[in-house]
Design a protein around this motif. Structure first.
Motif, PDB file in Angstrom:
ATOM      1  N   GLY A 260       0.767  -1.212  -0.146  1.00 54.96           N
ATOM      2  CA  GLY A 260      -0.116  -0.011   0.257  1.00 54.96           C
ATOM      3  C   GLY A 260       0.810   1.297   0.095  1.00 54.96           C
ATOM      4  N   GLN A 261       0.295   2.246  -0.335  1.00 56.97           N
ATOM      5  CA  GLN A 261       0.859   3.631  -0.450  1.00 56.97           C
ATOM      6  C   GLN A 261       0.218   4.632   0.586  1.00 56.97           C
ATOM      7  N   TYR A 283       5.088  -4.801   1.083  1.00 52.30           N
ATOM      8  CA  TYR A 283       5.923  -3.757   0.438  1.00 52.30           C
ATOM      9  C   TYR A 283       5.179  -2.518   0.858  1.00 52.30           C
ATOM     10  N   ILE A 284       6.095  -1.743   1.622  1.00 52.89           N
ATOM     11  CA  ILE A 284       5.449  -0.448   2.375  1.00 52.89           C
ATOM     12  C   ILE A 284       6.070   0.529   1.435  1.00 52.89           C
ATOM     13  N   VAL A 285       5.177   1.562   0.991  1.00 52.13           N
ATOM     14  CA  VAL A 285       5.452   2.633   0.265  1.00 52.13           C
ATOM     15  C   VAL A 285       5.073   3.805   0.715  1.00 52.13           C
ATOM     16  N   VAL A 304      10.820  -1.736   2.428  1.00 51.33           N
ATOM     17  CA  VAL A 304      10.250  -0.251   2.684  1.00 51.33           C
ATOM     18  C   VAL A 304      10.921   0.650   1.549  1.00 51.33           C
ATOM     19  N   LEU A 305       9.921   1.467   1.059  1.00 51.68           N
ATOM     20  CA  LEU A 305      10.648   2.491  -0.119  1.00 51.68           C
ATOM     21  C   LEU A 305      10.051   3.605   0.359  1.00 51.68           C
ATOM     22  N   TRP A 387       4.897   6.865  -5.069  1.00 48.00           N
ATOM     23  CA  TRP A 387       3.975   5.627  -5.734  1.00 48.00           C
ATOM     24  C   TRP A 387       4.055   5.541  -7.082  1.00 48.00           C
ATOM     25  N   GLN A 388       4.432   6.773  -7.796  1.00 48.36           N
ATOM     26  CA  GLN A 388       4.422   6.737  -9.105  1.00 48.36           C
ATOM     27  C   GLN A 388       5.378   6.091  -9.805  1.00 48.36           C
ATOM     28  N   VAL A 389       6.474   5.771  -9.072  1.00 48.05           N
ATOM     29  CA  VAL A 389       7.578   5.225  -9.569  1.00 48.05           C
ATOM     30  C   VAL A 389       7.654   3.583  -8.888  1.00 48.05           C
ATOM     31  N   ALA A 390       7.149   3.605  -7.721  1.00 51.22           N
ATOM     32  CA  ALA A 390       7.284   2.312  -6.999  1.00 51.22           C
ATOM     33  C   ALA A 390       6.696   1.099  -7.475  1.00 51.22           C
ATOM     34  N   TYR A 391       5.826   1.036  -8.004  1.00 47.70           N
ATOM     35  CA  TYR A 391       5.144  -0.199  -8.467  1.00 47.70           C
ATOM     36  C   TYR A 391       5.377  -0.514 -10.098  1.00 47.70           C
TER      37      TYR A 391
END
Length: 407
Positions: A260-261, A283-285, A304-305, A387-391
């Motif tokens: 989730g973001q 996966y923690i954003v 984590v990111l 989160w525009q990059v994370a996934y």
């Protein structure tokens, strides 16, 4: 994302001197920016038999055409205009108001396509014409089904569920849950699928070809977490929703994942604290939580990111890492990533971090490198831009799906 398959027809030599655009369909595809209108499929009457087109032969109102495609059939009555996903009017959602906390809503999609030049066909000239259509195909999003789960507590959780293509009840599948951010709080159950690609990135044909999996995306119409790190009222009902799906389908309880973001990351953290044995990995954003209560998830597999310019999430995650390490976690960190680097480079950084071992992996982007930070003066750009990059980073998702709970 796959292109639409063009269809050709056997050419008849009937005159097409007065053939005009017969229909237009907007096609949207998942993107870190949200579901975007990226194609206009233009149809002419049967037997039009187009032979050559250029992108300069067309215009689409408020859109930039980047290319045009005909198939190689002998008689073509359909073409695809490729549209720039960065266009403002490419968005499928829009913000209601200028306030940072203002909600988003689904836009009415309408495309006006103009054929500005005459076209060549096997049986004559096709004169200029214009057509406006609101017909839309949402790639990947349309593959989700919508439903509601009523928990025994009375709480109702609305959700979207992707069931793997050719689901075989004799085969066991993983499930990944994506939880949206607070800004995507919405009464439209599909909104979580439109506002980014946190859910759709796992349901697209490329990912599913490698990892057939269920994808769960709850949609909440109210705030589910707060900055006081209080126990979320929707936590147990959402866990119970997953349990109900495990009973309904052949979902492997040892391969349950959550991500989730922002607010959704906070909910994932809260779930790991209260149910540390439930998920195989998380996966923690751009998430945060009160560090002092995070010790129960020290043994969990977590990535984590965050952005180093994220005023809340970055310093809070730094403190969480200390608590986890003090309680038995093996924490490995890698910082200073360039968020605008090619995905291949980001994948290499992820793999280098994972090669260090450990069960908690913590990475951050250098402040100011997020694409959103380049295009916005908003203080929230360093947070929301993550989160525009994370996934899009496949190596993190590959790590997530490689994790299994010990039986």
């Amino acid at each position: 994302m796959k292109k639409l398959i063009l269809t050709g027809l056997t050419c008849a030599m009937a005159s097409t001197a007065y053939a005009q655009i017969e229909s237009v369909t907007a096609v949207t595809t998942p993107n870190g920016l949200g579901q975007r209108v990226t194609q206009a499929v233009v149809n002419y009457p049967e037997n039009t038999c187009l032979t050559a087109v250029q992108k300069t032969d067309f215009s689409v109102e408020n859109r930039t055409i980047t290319g045009v495609t005909l198939n190689d059939a002998k008689c073509v009555n359909q073409l695809v205009l490729e549209l720039d996903p960065q266009d403002t009017d490419a968005a499928t959602t829009e913000k209601l108001g200028n306030d940072r906390s203002a909600p988003y809503t689904e836009r009415h999609i309408s495309l006006t396509v103009k054929q500005v030049n005459s076209l060549t066909s096997q049986s004559g000239q096709v004169k200029p014409s214009e057509f406006t259509s609101s017909k839309v195909i949402n790639q990947v999003v349309d593959d989700f089904q919508q439903a509601e789960f009523k928990d025994e507590s009375g709480v109702v959780v609305k959700y979207n569920l992707f069931v793997p293509k050719n689901y075989d009840p004799n085969k066991s599948y993983p499930l990944v849950m994506f939880i949206h951010d607070a800004g995507s709080t919405n009464s439209n159950v599909k909104h979580t699928l439109l506002q980014g690609n946190g859910a759709t990135s796992f349901a697209g044909p490329e990912w599913q070809a490698k990892h057939p999996a269920f994808v769960l995306a709850p949609q909440f119409d109210h705030a589910i977490v707060n900055d006081k790190s209080e126990d979320p009222a929707d936590l147990e009902p959402t866990i119970n929703l997953i349990k109900s799906l495990v009973k309904q389908y052949n979902i492997d309880p040892n391969r349950l994942y959550t991500t989730g973001q922002s607010g959704g990351a906070m909910m994932s953290i809260a779930m790991n604290i209260k149910h540390p044995d439930f998920f195989a990995a998380s996966y923690i954003v751009a998430g945060q939580w009160e560090p002092s209560v995070t010790a129960p998830m020290a043994k969990n597999n977590i990535f984590v990111l965050v952005s180093e310019n994220d005023a809340k999430a970055f310093p809070t995650e730094n403190e969480i890492m200390k608590v986890l390490a003090e309680n038995g976690a093996t924490v490995k960190e890698s910082h200073g990533w360039n968020a605008q680097a090619p995905v291949t480079e980001l994948n290499e950084k992820v793999n280098a971090l994972l090669a260090q071992g450990g069960n908690i992996h913590y990475a951050s982007f250098t402040g100011g490198t997020l694409p959103m930070e380049q295009n916005s003066q908003s203080k929230g750009a360093a947070h929301m831009g993550t989160w525009q990059v994370a996934y899009n980073i496949d190596a993190i998702k590959e790590w997530l799906f490689s994790q299994r709970k010990a039986k």
